[in-house]
Enzyme design. Structure first.
Site, PDB file in Angstrom:
ATOM      1  N   GLU B 363      49.478   1.217  34.425  1.00  0.00           N
ATOM      2  CA  GLU B 363      50.078  -0.122  34.393  1.00  0.00           C
ATOM      3  C   GLU B 363      49.077  -1.197  34.792  1.00  0.00           C
ATOM      4  OE1 GLU B 363      52.611  -0.216  32.840  1.00  0.00           O
ATOM      5  OE2 GLU B 363      53.400   1.806  33.074  1.00  0.00           O
ATOM      6  N   HIS B 459      53.067   4.072  21.884  1.00  0.00           N
ATOM      7  CA  HIS B 459      52.996   5.168  22.850  1.00  0.00           C
ATOM      8  C   HIS B 459      52.817   6.513  22.164  1.00  0.00           C
ATOM      9  CE1 HIS B 459      55.083   2.042  25.286  1.00  0.00           C
ATOM     10  NE2 HIS B 459      54.315   2.535  26.241  1.00  0.00           N
TER      11      HIS B 459
END
Lengths: 260, 549
Positions: B363, B459
């Site tokens: 992140e 993803h």
């Protein structure tokens, strides 16, 4: 320094022997001379010497401290080397060849303390930073000796003395209690900046024992060489608690001798 | 108004001769210049464009890896309006270009007078999702469509109840052209178990008789905020509501017991440390932009009563939102998962996401990308964005943890410490860089996902570049191509990490595709270690092995 001190003692003895040889006169053949050597007519004896303390009295300490949520470690090693001491003593003849007296020895030297610390990392467990540094401090010792002295007159001008007794030591020592360091992000290294030390005075009872050879140029004034051991162990407050710290030791030297 | 860009003819010729364009975007001029001839040609082109105003230098950075290098990031403009995602990155050594990577439009034909007013556009944005607010002022951009056409568009960032996205609407018709999620999340719903349970240090500060998770030792503001299971407040904060001092995670005796507070606060700090120590980077933007983390948006038990969308966003997820938080400061959020004995359909229980160091590294890396190459979070640029986040997340693990397959050990799985399978022999984690197919990810370009889901499979397809990253380090044989890669070896992993870091943060333009990433990472390895270095060879072989040429 140790060899120089021994040389001084040897030279003192040699000087005294040579002087003795030059001043001895032959006694009359048929009249045995009174043995001046076995007779001590003076009552008061005084000496002032410059001594060299031969041995070192190193000591160390290891302690833990809490920092950054983890235990750190502080190791200190004190190098207390030999050095010059000033010694004075006075005694009074109380019985035949026995005198009692009191002596005072003053000794001081500078001490170098090696500091080695493991300082916990602020972010990670088990990744201490090593911090090393030095601290220059002082050591001084004051020893008061109570002495029984046995006087051995070798000749009218040469006097050998052996002595011993209890000693009362007072030791003053700079002791490292903490240290400071600088660090900055990412904190993987830390640099020693200064030691925090305090001067401590502790006292203890020890012993003294030794011998002295004196040569008198005049009936009252002479020179002498001496070798003595006077020592004690004091307890100093160090970061880990208390540490046994030795004081005194083997001292050799020589100086002025008076008798009255 | 029609305008042909200066040197468009030359560019088109170059485009054709170098075969650098993409079939879907005939007007796209995508180039990777690393040889002397190409550099000479493209440098002349870029310089001419710069002089004519077609390209504007938006950022100039000194390269911390190679101090003599200067990296210019240029934005394409069309009649004074920025062309979204059209960038050129030129790396120079003493003024001499070393590499140039770009993706711009060679020919544009766009009316730059909007039909829709700003007020009308605002209404369109606000109607695009429930409870919408705008996090950014509306700007005009030239938006390039997949078919090669371009439109004048209004762009803004919209925050809704459970989503934050960048949207583009046609400035003539008001039709929404595209939206990209701004919540760059740690993949989708899954399960697993657990936080590692190791003791960690937290850099905190005392405050009013307690201790708060506000790091004063690291250079940036690094603060972890406890939302105290108040989801509506969490959403408000993400939408810009102020954070209060009382929101900072706290502990009375400094012996912290709140697992997500410990893990989030420590792991964000570690990731900052990794970037600093490994790459000489000072945080998100290399200027110590604040690192804000939100935890405890909803409790594990509370997650069971969430609507599916909220569950996917706030329970079994972690995300970086570049424009979220007070003043658009940028925020990381770490979900808490859900309680045992519940598991997902794969038998995994999801617990505190902050407990996985690679998730936190992932992140925070999205924030790094936001402040550097700013890879567009959709399609191939988006997959590169996700791939790089996985690469760096994994690298952070290997930097701080012992390699191995156990809990709290470094491996090539993503989120395995938080998403743990409860059945014997079951798969933990959500992605694998070593064996992407075990989680259904592609390990070769030929089997990439081409559908619209997941913002174009960001993803999903991320495992193609990230598998190349794995092969470059560890070596091995690609399952599909059968090609073998001579990796540099785990002991030299730093070379591969630095090469990919350099490529993905400095050299890539925002709209880079896989071939551009390939060229840039090879060039980065050559820059750092030499043209014939083991790193350059390994990376070249690895991209070939995964079918990107």
């Amino acid at each position: 320094m140790k060899s120089r001190a021994l040389l001084f003692v040897i030279l003192t003895f040699a000087f005294c022997s040579a002087a003795e040889a030059q001043t001895t006169r032959l006694p009359p053949r048929n009249a045995p001379p009174p043995s001046r050597a076995s007779v001590i007519t003076e009552k008061v004896f005084f000496s002032a010497s410059l001594l060299f303390q031969v041995n070192s009295n190193d000591f160390d300490d290891s302690s833990t401290f809490r920092r950054n949520a983890e235990n750190g470690r502080l190791d200190t090693a004190y190098a207390v080397g030999g050095g010059t001491a000033f010694d004075v003593s006075g005694s009074y003849l109380v019985w035949k060849q026995l005198a009692v007296g009191v002596g005072l020895t003053l000794f001081s030297t500078s001490t170098t303390t090696e500091i080695n610390a493991q300082v916990p990392h602020p972010f990670f467990f088990n990744q201490p930073r090593t911090v090393t540094g030095e601290f220059d401090g002082d050591r001084s010792e004051t020893a008061v000796h109570i002495q029984a002295r046995w006087l051995i007159p070798v000749s009218p001008k040469m006097l050998v003395t052996v002595f011993g007794g209890p000693s009362f030591f007072s030791v003053e020592q700079d002791v490292v209690s903490d240290f400071e360091f600088s660090e900055s992000y990412p904190f993987d290294m830390a640099t020693f900046t200064r030691a925090i030390a305090n001067s401590q005075s502790e006292s203890a009872v020890g012993v003294n024992i030794g011998g002295d050879v004196a040569y008198f140029f005049t009936p009252n004034v002479g020179v002498g060489g001496t070798a003595q051991y006077s020592g004690a162990t004091v307890q100093m407050n160090v970061p880990s608690g208390t540490a046994d710290v030795k004081a005194g030791g083997l001292q050799v030297g020589g100086g002025l001798r008076l008798r009255f | 108004m029609k305008r042909v860009m200066a040197l468009a003819t030359v560019a088109a010729a170059l485009f054709l001769s170098l075969q650098v364009g993409s079939a879907q975007q005939p007007s796209s001029l995508r180039f990777s210049a690393t040889t002397a001839n190409d550099l000479r040609t493209w440098d002349q082109f870029v310089t001419a464009q710069e002089r004519s105003g077609g390209l504007r230098v938006m950022q100039v950075e000194q390269d911390p890896s190679i101090p003599s290098r200067t990296i210019e990031r240029m934005q394409q403009f069309y009649e004074g309006i920025p062309v979204w995602g059209a960038e050129v990155v030129r790396d120079s050594d003493g003024g001499v270009p070393v590499s140039i990577f770009g993706d711009i439009s060679a020919q544009l034909d766009v009316n730059t007078q909007p039909v829709l007013t700003v007020d009308a556009a605002t209404k369109v944005f606000l109607s695009s999702t429930a409870a919408a607010t705008l996090l950014r002022p509306i700007n005009l951009v030239v938006f390039r469509l997949e078919n090669g056409d371009a439109r004048l568009a209004y762009m803004s960032v919209v925050s809704g109840t459970n989503e934050v996205f960048r949207a583009f609407i046609d400035a003539a018709s008001g039709v929404e052209l595209q939206r990209y999620s701004m919540l760059q999340k740690q993949s989708a719903v899954g399960t697993g178990r657990g936080v590692v349970g190791d003791m960690k240090k937290m850099s905190v500060r005392p405050s009013g008789g307690t201790f708060v998770a506000d790091d004063r030792l690291r250079p940036p503001v690094l603060t972890t905020f406890d939302m105290r299971n108040n989801l509506s407040r969490t959403i408000n904060v993400l939408n810009g509501a102020p954070l209060l001092a009382s929101d900072i995670a706290s502990d009375a005796d400094n012996d912290w017991t709140d697992i997500p507070a410990v893990d989030a606060h420590a792991h964000v700090g570690w990731t900052y440390d990794y970037y600093f120590k490994r790459h000489g980077r000072r945080g998100l933007d290399n200027r110590d932009r604040p690192l804000i983390s939100l935890i405890n948006g909803v409790s594990q038990q509370g997650s069971l009563s969430l609507p599916p969308d909220d569950f996917g966003i706030f329970a079994v997820n972690a995300f970086w939102c570049d424009l979220c938080g007070p003043g658009g400061i940028g925020t990381m959020y770490f979900g808490n998962g859900f309680p045992l004995p519940f598991v997902d359909q794969l038998g995994r229980n999801w617990t505190y996401l902050a407990g996985s160091l690679d998730v936190v590294g992932h992140e925070l890396t999205h924030g790094v990308i936001s402040s550097s190459s700013n890879l567009i979070p959709g399609n191939e640029p988006g997959a590169l964005n996700e791939a790089f986040a996985d690469m760096m997340g994994t690298s952070v693990e290997f930097f701080f943890q012992v390699p191995g397959g156990g809990i709290g050990q470094a491996d090539y799985l993503i989120a395995e410490d938080s998403v743990r399978n409860r059945s014997t022999g079951g798969l933990s984690g959500i992605r694998s860089l070593a064996s992407p197919t075990i989680f259904g990810g592609p390990d070769h370009y030929s089997i990439r996902y081409t559908g619209p889901d997941d913002d174009g499979g960001v993803h999903i397809n991320s495992t193609i570049p990230s598998h190349a990253f794995f092969l470059s380090i560890e070596g091995g044989r690609n399952r599909v191509s059968g090609l073998t890669v001579q990796g540099v070896g785990a002991a030299n992993r730093e070379q591969i990490e630095k090469s990919f870091y350099r490529a993905f943060t400095f050299l890539l333009p925002a709209s880079a595709n896989f071939p551009t990433a390939r060229a840039a990472s090879i060039q980065a390895a050559r820059d750092l270690y030499g043209a014939n270095s083991a790193a350059a060879t390994a990376i070249t072989q690895a991209w070939a092995a995964v079918g990107v040429n």
